[in-house]
Design an enzyme around this catalytic site. Structure first.
Site, short mmCIF file in Angstrom:
data_model
loop_
_atom_site.label_atom_id
_atom_site.label_comp_id
_atom_site.label_asym_id
_atom_site.label_seq_id
_atom_site.Cartn_x
_atom_site.Cartn_y
_atom_site.Cartn_z
N CYS A 101 -9.74 52.56 48.71
CA CYS A 101 -10.63 51.78 47.53
C CYS A 101 -9.89 50.86 46.78
O CYS A 101 -9.22 49.88 47.04
CB CYS A 101 -11.60 52.89 46.91
N HIS A 158 -14.19 55.34 51.10
CA HIS A 158 -13.31 56.64 50.51
C HIS A 158 -13.34 57.64 51.86
O HIS A 158 -14.37 58.28 51.97
CB HIS A 158 -14.04 57.36 49.35
N GLU A 212 -11.83 60.42 51.80
CA GLU A 212 -12.06 61.57 51.28
C GLU A 212 -13.40 62.18 51.41
O GLU A 212 -13.60 63.42 51.10
CB GLU A 212 -11.34 62.00 50.46
#
Length: 197
Positions: free
Chosen positions: A78, A178, A180
Site C-alpha cells: 500500500c 493489502h 494481509e
C-alpha cells in the site's frame, strides 16, 4: 532459518501484516534496528497514512539510505509501495526513488475516494509474485493515491482509470492492495514472496 523483517515505519497496520506471516508459519519481526534490517533475508515495507508522515518517520530512524541500498527482496505494501516511487503528490514529498514513477491522486471520474474494497487485478504472465493466482482475482484496496501504469508495472487494476496494482524493479516489489486483508489470494502472494522471489 530465513529471517523476515517488517520495517517499522511507525504506521498502524504493522501487526496485521505480522499476523499474516504468522498464519503462514513464517516468523516475522517488526523492527527499525538498522543491523537487523541489513541482515534480513526478506523485508516488508508496510504503510498506511500519509507519505509525508511515513518519510518523516523513516528519516528520523535513519532508514532512508539503508532501504535504498538493500540488495535482498523487499515488498512494499500500500503506502509502502507508493514510497518506492520517486515522488508523491500526497504532501508533495520526495520518496525513496527506487523506481522513477510518481504517486498521484486517483483521477476524478466521479467515483468516491478513497478507492475502498475488493477489485480485480490483472498481472503480467510469468511474474513469480502471482504464481498460482488466477488472472483477474480480487484483492482488497484502500487508497486515494495511485501510481499510473509504467515500465515497472507488473499488475494493474481499474477504478475509473487504470493504475498500478503491483510494481517491481530489481529486488524491490510493491503492491497497492493489502495482501494481509485479501484472503487466500493475498496469503498465496505473501507465500510466493517468501518462497519464490
Amino acid at each position: 532459518m530465513s529471517k523476515f523483517v517488517i520495517i517499522d515505519t511507525a504506521c498502524a497496520n504493522l501487526s496485521s501484516v505480522k499476523f499474516a506471516f504468522d498464519r503462514l508459519g513464517y516468523g516475522a519481526e517488526i523492527t527499525s534496528d538498522l543491523n537487523k534490517i541489513k541482515s534480513a533475508d526478506k523485508l516488508i515495507l508496510p504503510g498506511v497514512g500519509t507519505a509525508v508522515a511515513a518519510m518523516k518517520n523513516l528519516q528520523e530512524r535513519g532508514l532512508i539510505e539503508v532501504i535504498q541500498n538493500l540488495t535482498q527482496p523487499v515488498l512494499g505494501i500500500c503506502l509502502g509501495m507508493q514510497l518506492m516511487t520517486a515522488f508523491s503528490e500526497e504532501g508533495n514529498v520526495e520518496t525513496l526513488n527506487l523506481m522513477p514513477s510518481q504517486t498521484a491522486l486517483i483521477s476524478d471520474t466521479g467515483l468516491p475516494l478513497p478507492h475502498m474494497g475488493w477489485n480485480n487485478v490483472r498481472y503480467t504472465e510469468g511474474c513469480p509474485l502471482f504464481d498460482g493466482i488466477e488472472q483477474n482475482s480480487h484483492f482488497y484496496f484502500v487508497h486515494s493515491y495511485a501510481v499510473s501504469p509504467n515500465e515497472n508495472t507488473i499488475a494493474t487494476s481499474h477504478y475509473g482509470v487504470d493504475f498500478s496494482a503491483a510494481i517491481a524493479k530489481g529486488n524491490f516489489y510493491g503492491v497497492q492492495f493489502h495482501p494481509e486483508r485479501s484472503g487466500k489470494n493475498g496469503a498465496l502472494l505473501l507465500r510466493n514472496f517468501v518462497e519464490k522471489i
